[in-house]
Write an enzyme that holds these catalytic residues in place. Sequence first.
Site, PDB file in Angstrom:
ATOM      1  N   TYR A  29       0.827  -0.989  -0.024  1.00  0.00           N
ATOM      2  CA  TYR A  29       0.087  -0.030  -0.177  1.00  0.00           C
ATOM      3  C   TYR A  29       0.797   1.275   0.118  1.00  0.00           C
ATOM      4  O   TYR A  29       0.462   2.299  -0.113  1.00  0.00           O
ATOM      5  CB  TYR A  29      -0.876   0.059   1.159  1.00  0.00           C
ATOM      6  CG  TYR A  29      -1.772  -1.065   1.545  1.00  0.00           C
ATOM      7  CD1 TYR A  29      -2.403  -1.842   0.327  1.00  0.00           C
ATOM      8  CD2 TYR A  29      -2.782  -1.195   2.613  1.00  0.00           C
ATOM      9  CE1 TYR A  29      -2.997  -2.927   0.583  1.00  0.00           C
ATOM     10  CE2 TYR A  29      -3.512  -2.307   2.775  1.00  0.00           C
ATOM     11  CZ  TYR A  29      -3.721  -3.119   1.686  1.00  0.00           C
ATOM     12  OH  TYR A  29      -4.830  -4.110   1.962  1.00  0.00           O
ATOM     13  N   HIS A  91       0.585 -11.816   2.617  1.00  0.00           N
ATOM     14  CA  HIS A  91      -0.339 -11.148   1.747  1.00  0.00           C
ATOM     15  C   HIS A  91      -1.243 -11.937   0.853  1.00  0.00           C
ATOM     16  O   HIS A  91      -2.431 -11.854   0.781  1.00  0.00           O
ATOM     17  CB  HIS A  91       0.351  -9.816   1.262  1.00  0.00           C
ATOM     18  CG  HIS A  91      -0.816  -8.773   0.791  1.00  0.00           C
ATOM     19  ND1 HIS A  91      -0.569  -7.415   0.767  1.00  0.00           N
ATOM     20  CD2 HIS A  91      -1.962  -8.747   0.442  1.00  0.00           C
ATOM     21  CE1 HIS A  91      -1.496  -6.645   0.449  1.00  0.00           C
ATOM     22  NE2 HIS A  91      -2.396  -7.510   0.230  1.00  0.00           N
TER      23      HIS A  91
END
Length: 251
Positions: A29, A91
């Site tokens: 991010y 992730h």
Amino acid sequence: MGLDGDEGAAAVRTALDVGYRHLDTAQVYENESTVGAGLAAAVEAGVVAREDVTVATKTWIDRLAPENVRPSTEVSLDRLGLDAVDLLYVHRPRGGYEAAGTLAAFDELVDDGRVGHVGVSNFERDDLDAAIDLLDAPLAAHQTEYHPLFWRPALREHAVDHGYPLVAYSPLAGGRVREIEAVRAVAEKHDATPEAVSIAWLTHKEGVVTIPKASSERHLRANLAATDLDLDAEDHERIDGIEREEELFPE
């Protein structure tokens, strides 16, 4: 939250000020520094104590090879300005992910006090079973896309059966909940917004918590208040019966 720099840090502090106690970010991010700055500002101002906030980040697929897990985590901690992160996720089980080696590296970080708990994200049931078998500590969470247009009961059942929370991301279907007739109908019945209905529908399912994105104080407060919306069995059946579409964030 979709914001960077001072604006993003201010949004994080506002979230903590109105009552949020879980901050979710990820290496990919590129906003770990922003989240860390917002948390630091809130702690310095006496808004929260550090120990009252759960901070989670995620290791991206190009850093999941066992030898890369620790160095990448140290970079994340530096960006967050923390000595330890409460929850570290895999992730996606892709790229350099090697179930045994990668998860052993995560366990070592827990043993060293750099990570509090280990979670996974975007896993299938077989991947989840393998992770549970390989991890020293109990699996802390599974984060996956979950909203009225894309949800898989089998993943929630697995979470309930094994005693970990399913963390639903994109609970508003990228804003598309406003376009879903069934959600709009339930919202009108309760004099609520479609967004509130979607969050309430999720949070009242056993084993599910959710992490809606928001940056303005108005949306932050609205999302928090949505958890108190009381939907009845008919409402749940109506939303459960939606003809679902493909996920928004496929591999």
